[in-house]
Scaffold this active site. Structure first.
Site, PDB file in Angstrom:
ATOM      1  N   GLN A  74      -2.216   2.400   9.904  1.00 22.08           N
ATOM      2  CA  GLN A  74      -0.907   2.405   9.234  1.00 22.08           C
ATOM      3  C   GLN A  74       0.132   3.186  10.041  1.00 22.08           C
ATOM      4  O   GLN A  74       1.328   2.917   9.939  1.00 22.08           O
ATOM      5  CB  GLN A  74      -1.019   3.030   7.832  1.00 22.08           C
ATOM      6  N   ASP A 121      -1.935  10.745  -2.108  1.00 20.42           N
ATOM      7  CA  ASP A 121      -2.312   9.770  -3.135  1.00 20.42           C
ATOM      8  C   ASP A 121      -2.607  10.435  -4.466  1.00 20.42           C
ATOM      9  O   ASP A 121      -2.531   9.795  -5.514  1.00 20.42           O
ATOM     10  CB  ASP A 121      -3.530   8.962  -2.681  1.00 20.42           C
ATOM     11  N   ASN A 163      -5.397  12.432   0.557  1.00 19.55           N
ATOM     12  CA  ASN A 163      -4.517  11.581   1.364  1.00 19.55           C
ATOM     13  C   ASN A 163      -5.405  10.818   2.348  1.00 19.55           C
ATOM     14  O   ASN A 163      -6.623  10.999   2.395  1.00 19.55           O
ATOM     15  CB  ASN A 163      -3.462  12.414   2.084  1.00 19.55           C
ATOM     16  N   LYS A 164      -4.773   9.967   3.128  1.00 19.96           N
ATOM     17  CA  LYS A 164      -5.488   9.092   4.057  1.00 19.96           C
ATOM     18  C   LYS A 164      -6.537   9.847   4.873  1.00 19.96           C
ATOM     19  O   LYS A 164      -6.288  10.960   5.332  1.00 19.96           O
ATOM     20  CB  LYS A 164      -4.477   8.410   4.973  1.00 19.96           C
ATOM     21  N   ARG A 188       0.878  -1.173   0.000  1.00 16.65           N
ATOM     22  CA  ARG A 188       0.000   0.000   0.000  1.00 16.65           C
ATOM     23  C   ARG A 188       0.913   1.219   0.000  1.00 16.65           C
ATOM     24  O   ARG A 188       2.127   1.105   0.059  1.00 16.65           O
ATOM     25  CB  ARG A 188      -1.026  -0.008   1.157  1.00 16.65           C
ATOM     26  N   GLY A 189       0.287   2.403  -0.019  1.00 18.48           N
ATOM     27  CA  GLY A 189       1.074   3.614  -0.225  1.00 18.48           C
ATOM     28  C   GLY A 189       1.155   3.857  -1.728  1.00 18.48           C
ATOM     29  O   GLY A 189       1.487   2.944  -2.499  1.00 18.48           O
ATOM     30  N   ALA A 190       0.854   5.105  -2.132  1.00 20.64           N
ATOM     31  CA  ALA A 190       0.675   5.382  -3.562  1.00 20.64           C
ATOM     32  C   ALA A 190       1.860   4.947  -4.438  1.00 20.64           C
ATOM     33  O   ALA A 190       1.662   4.241  -5.437  1.00 20.64           O
ATOM     34  CB  ALA A 190       0.363   6.868  -3.749  1.00 20.64           C
ATOM     35  N   ARG A 199      -7.563  -0.125  -6.702  1.00 18.90           N
ATOM     36  CA  ARG A 199      -7.656   0.985  -5.746  1.00 18.90           C
ATOM     37  C   ARG A 199      -7.738   2.292  -6.550  1.00 18.90           C
ATOM     38  O   ARG A 199      -6.795   2.646  -7.256  1.00 18.90           O
ATOM     39  CB  ARG A 199      -6.450   0.996  -4.791  1.00 18.90           C
TER      40      ARG A 199
HETATM   41  O1  MRU Z   1      -4.461   3.210   2.230  1.00 18.33           O
HETATM   42  P1  MRU Z   1      -2.979   3.418   2.125  1.00 18.33           P
HETATM   43  O2  MRU Z   1      -2.225   2.843   3.277  1.00 18.33           O
HETATM   44  O3  MRU Z   1      -2.442   2.964   0.802  1.00 18.33           O
HETATM   45  O4  MRU Z   1      -2.812   4.994   2.193  1.00 18.33           O
HETATM   46  C1  MRU Z   1      -1.524   5.547   2.143  1.00 18.33           C
HETATM   47  C2  MRU Z   1      -1.515   7.018   2.262  1.00 18.33           C
HETATM   48  O5  MRU Z   1      -2.515   7.662   2.429  1.00 18.33           O
HETATM   49  C3  MRU Z   1      -0.193   7.687   2.056  1.00 18.33           C
HETATM   50  O6  MRU Z   1      -0.114   8.857   2.817  1.00 18.33           O
HETATM   51  C4  MRU Z   1      -0.012   8.038   0.570  1.00 18.33           C
HETATM   52  O7  MRU Z   1      -0.281   6.936  -0.235  1.00 18.33           O
HETATM   53  C5  MRU Z   1       1.354   8.521   0.291  1.00 18.33           C
HETATM   54  S1  MRU Z   1       2.537   7.242   0.443  1.00 18.33           S
HETATM   55  C6  MRU Z   1       4.065   7.892   0.111  1.00 18.33           C
END
Ligand code: MRU
Length: 364
Positions: free
Chosen positions: A199, A240, A250-251, A51-53, A88
């Site tokens: 996370q 994201d 973002n999250k 996970r993470g963009a 996603r």
């Molecule tokens: O749902 P996730 O864990 O994929 O969400 C991640 C985030 O919101 C991060 O802040 C974002 O993807 C940036 S990661 C460098």
């Protein structure tokens, strides 16, 4: 990132397969998983083993390689691309990486596609590492400036995990913190737990612990209070997707932190590598927001006293739950972007100047 002293990346090629860290097992277990098929890659993204963009983008790129190993024809690659993109919706990096792979592969003769696919996915990973390293160096200067003006640790608040685990290496929001620690600055990180998937509590805290960086996990609702009492010098979060006007997805919960930071005069920065910026979208209202399974809100995972990793239910049996996974922070609440090209303001003009080669060019 050093894991038990060994330089480690979050994803790598292993013969005709790809190896990832299964992040659903952290911080309890270090589990590596082999992805062999397109289906493996799509599943790993959907259930958030990765996970993470930026890491989602890298995994999708490798997912297309795995698809090409089975069938490198145009129709099969396009179907694989659609399947990966559907996993996603919010992180534009996923879409960007898949489109980049298709643009590289489809003009090639069939025989050359698999090798070209490995090379392109590897290039996406190398570029991610270089971008994040540069974000770290630019963000370091912001932290140095704060450190020069105060005694004691520089207190940074971050939300979710935008660290090494969210990228191929270094992270985005955490890269300046790693760079600052390397440069000998005294840093301390407030880690939002980041319900519902935690996370922050499970991944960011683990990562910072591996790096020996001082940190404290806080309940998601604590940030505003800490800011009111002068305990946060700067917020740095990941993203994201950034729209052309500087609005940031973002999250979920990022927006509330930005509001609190704005109200308390705390600088709020977004670490944004180029592939996370979507110049096709005029503003944040156009960013698709992922809705995840409400069970992620109703239940929580943790390690029980007997060492087993278990999930327990928090909510009454009859209570429904809702799970929007991201929110949009308006550009007006954001102090600036830390990009691989430098730090810039959070408006349309500043972004267009920093990425003059991309702004105004429709990419899909
Ligand atoms: O749902 P996730 O864990 O994929 O969400 C991640 C985030 O919101 C991060 O802040 C974002 O993807 C940036 S990661 C460098």
């Amino acid at each position: 990132m050093l894991i038990s002293g060994t330089p480690t990346r979050t994803i790598r090629r292993l013969d005709d397969a790809v190896e990832i860290i299964d992040q659903t097992r952290l911080p309890y277990e270090w589990t590596l998983k082999r992805l062999v098929t397109l289906g493996d890659a799509a599943e790993a993204i959907a259930v958030m083993r990765v996970r993470g963009a930026p890491l989602i983008g890298a995994t999708a790129a490798y997912g297309l390689v795995l698809a090409a190993l089975e069938d490198a024809g145009d129709a099969a690659l396009r179907t694989a691309a659609d399947r990966l993109i559907a996993t996603r919706p919010t992180a534009v990096n996923l879409h960007w990486a898949v489109q980049r792979m298709l643009a590289r592969l489809l003009p090639l003769p069939l025989a050359g596609r698999v090798e070209a696919a490995w090379a392109e996915a590897s290039a996406i990973c190398e570029e991610d590492v270089a971008q994040n390293r540069a974000i770290g160096q630019h963000g370091l200067e912001l932290l140095r400036a704060i450190g020069a003006k105060k005694a004691g640790p520089i207190n940074i608040l971050t939300h979710c995990n935008a660290g090494w685990l969210a990228t191929v290496d270094w992270g985005t929001a955490l890269a300046p913190i790693y760079a600052a620690a390397e440069a000998g600055l005294d840093v301390h990180v407030w880690v939002d737990e980041t319900r519902p998937r935690n996370q922050g509590a499970s991944l960011t805290a683990w990562e910072l612990g591996q790096a020996g960086i001082a940190h404290r996990v806080i309940a998601d609702n604590a940030g505003g209070h800490l800011m009111q009492h002068g305990k946060v010098d700067i917020c740095i979060v990941g993203t994201d997707r950034v729209a052309a006007n500087g609005d940031v997805a973002n999250k979920i919960g990022t927006y509330l932190k930005a509001l609190a930071a704005f109200d308390n005069g705390v600088p709020f920065y977004v670490a944004a590598p180029g592939p996370s910026i979507d110049f096709n979208l005029a503003d944040g209202g156009e960013i698709p927001i992922e809705e995840r399974d409400p069970e992620e809100v109703a239940c929580i995972q943790g390690r029980a006293a007997d060492g087993q990793v278990v999930s327990v239910r928090l909510t009454p049996a009859g209570s429904a739950a809702a799970n929007p996974a991201f929110d949009v922070t308006p550009a007006r609440l954001i102090t600036g972007f830390i990009t691989e090209r430098g730090v810039c303001g959070a408006g349309r003009a500043a972004l267009a100047t920093m990425f003059a080669d991309r702004a105004g060019v429709r990419s899909r």
